[in-house]
Enzyme design. Structure first.
Site, PDB file in Angstrom:
ATOM      1  N   GLY A   1       0.819  -1.196   0.000  1.00 11.68           N
ATOM      2  CA  GLY A   1       0.000   0.000   0.000  1.00 11.68           C
ATOM      3  C   GLY A   1       0.855   1.250   0.000  1.00 11.68           C
ATOM      4  O   GLY A   1       2.035   1.225   0.374  1.00 11.68           O
TER       5      GLY A   1
ATOM      6  N   GLY B   1       0.200  -5.062   0.563  1.00  8.98           N
ATOM      7  CA  GLY B   1      -0.973  -4.995  -0.299  1.00  8.98           C
ATOM      8  C   GLY B   1      -0.797  -5.694  -1.625  1.00  8.98           C
ATOM      9  O   GLY B   1      -1.767  -6.140  -2.240  1.00  8.98           O
TER      10      GLY B   1
ATOM     11  N   GLU C   1       4.982  -5.776   7.731  1.00  9.62           N
ATOM     12  CA  GLU C   1       4.279  -4.735   8.476  1.00  9.62           C
ATOM     13  C   GLU C   1       4.835  -4.451   9.859  1.00  9.62           C
ATOM     14  O   GLU C   1       4.768  -3.307  10.341  1.00  9.62           O
ATOM     15  CB  GLU C   1       2.787  -5.092   8.584  1.00  9.62           C
ATOM     16  CG  GLU C   1       2.001  -4.912   7.297  1.00  9.62           C
ATOM     17  CD  GLU C   1       2.212  -6.036   6.299  1.00  9.62           C
ATOM     18  OE1 GLU C   1       1.714  -5.923   5.174  1.00  9.62           O
ATOM     19  OE2 GLU C   1       2.873  -7.052   6.651  1.00  9.62           O
TER      20      GLU C   1
ATOM     21  N   ASP D   1      -1.970  -7.569   7.064  1.00  7.11           N
ATOM     22  CA  ASP D   1      -3.395  -7.431   6.746  1.00  7.11           C
ATOM     23  C   ASP D   1      -3.642  -7.999   5.363  1.00  7.11           C
ATOM     24  O   ASP D   1      -2.957  -8.930   4.954  1.00  7.11           O
ATOM     25  CB  ASP D   1      -3.830  -5.961   6.884  1.00  7.11           C
ATOM     26  CG  ASP D   1      -3.157  -5.035   5.878  1.00  7.11           C
ATOM     27  OD1 ASP D   1      -2.056  -5.364   5.389  1.00  7.11           O
ATOM     28  OD2 ASP D   1      -3.733  -3.963   5.573  1.00  7.11           O
TER      29      ASP D   1
END
Length: 357
Positions: free
Chosen positions: A71, A120, A143, A151
């Site tokens: 992301g 992501g 992360e 995630d």
């Protein structure tokens, strides 16, 4: 049929024969995902799911460095500092819906995971039905190094890796190559990068299974299989502190290095990540795990470590984050539990069928 406005669009949409191609197109940022890209991908899948002329969807990345570096975390940093993070939470809501949609897409979804694939980028590829890696693939959920928690369904995938390999990868944020990605269930087939152009071209008019059979070959041997003994024995512990202690005392040099890597990450992120993985193992569907990840992500954005971790990695680039709390022992059970608390009026709702489109 959806079409890209121009070659400047952040996602290019092209059709070759019966294959619809999604090309992530921000090569200068290794195709980092933003909200506009998530919407474009979702719109394209909506159109192609209904289009009988499209038999296969193919995901690739523009440029030479990778499919997707994750992301757009700089925008998350700026959003939290300027607006409290509401835009980032809205981005995650749509991103996680997209991850679930990819996993359930009724046509073959071929993800070409060449080069860097992180965060992501894993979410838009590793839930696909056909996942291709090359000798250049470097796949990670990094992360914990930015004060966040895996995630995009990452805790679902990693919690289902053999033994404790997923725990190892989640806590360390380490990148793996093709062989280890296949071992861990993050990818399916190995195709040498020099044959990717032929491989994707062949998808225009042939069955995916036939093309895979023609182009896929044995992946280079990875490293994790040879490290399973100490990884499994150390990472099965019930706390991050115990995992680190076991790593230090295992007598294996690589295990000691792993302990030091883990201790460089956000203490809060480490403890929440371990809890998220253990909880994910007990959940039965990707949708349930994504619902949990949404709670965790929305809670993480209200803590100091995410902004600080992004600052250290991509804003100031000093690689010297100051975590708060700074030590594992200072992270309480209550600190961890708040990440999993229901969000009044703001649940993702995928498992209940209220969050899908």
């Amino acid at each position: 049929m959806p079409t890209a406005a121009s070659d400047e669009a952040p996602v290019l949409l092209r059709v070759h024969g019966r294959a619809g191609h999604l090309v992530l197109n921000r090569p200068r940022s290794i195709n980092a995902l933003n909200h506009a890209m998530v919407r474009l991908l979702d719109d394209a899948l909506t159109a192609w799911e209904r289009d009988d002329a499209i038999a296969t969807v193919v995901l690739t990345g523009a440029g030479t460095r990778g499919l997707c570096a994750g992301g757009d975390i700089r925008s998350i940093h700026d959003d939290v500092r300027a607006g409290g993070g509401a835009a980032s939470v809205a981005f995650w809501r749509d991103e996680y819906r997209l991850n679930a949609r990819i996993a359930r897409f009724p046509k073959p979804y071929v993800a070409v995971m060449d080069g860097i694939v992180m965060g992501g980028g894993v979410g838009v590829s590793a839930h696909g039905s056909v996942r291709i890696v090359t000798e250049r693939s470097r796949i990670a959920m990094p992360e914990t190094g930015i004060g966040f928690v895996p995630d995009v369904g990452g805790t679902y995938l990693l919690s289902r890796a053999p033994g404790e390999l997923g725990t190892h990868l989640a806590l360390t944020g380490s990148a793996v190559g093709a062989g280890d990605a296949i071992l861990c269930g993050l990818a399916d087939h190995y195709v040498p990068s020099e044959r990717l152009a032929e491989f994707t071209a062949a998808l225009a008019d042939a069955e995916v299974s036939q093309v895979v059979a023609e182009y896929a070959t044995a992946a280079p041997e990875g490293e994790l299989a040879g490290q399973r003994e100490w990884i499994d024995s150390c990472c099965t512990a019930d706390s991050v502190e115990e995992i680190v202690d076991r790593l230090y005392t295992s007598g294996d040099h690589a295990a000691k290095e792993t302990a030091e890597t883990i201790l460089s990450k956000s203490p809060t992120s480490l403890k929440v990540t371990l809890a998220a993985l253990r909880r994910a193992r007990a959940l039965t569907s990707l949708e349930q795990v994504l619902d949990q990840e949404y709670r965790v992500s929305a809670a993480a954005i209200t803590a100091p470590d995410l902004v600080e971790g992004i600052r250290a990695q991509v804003v100031d680039k000093d690689r010297d984050p100051h975590w708060s709390p700074a030590e594992l022992a200072q992270v309480t059970d209550a600190d961890v539990a708040r990440h999993f608390a229901p969000r009044d009026g703001d649940e993702l709702g995928l498992a209940a069928g209220t969050g899908s489109r």
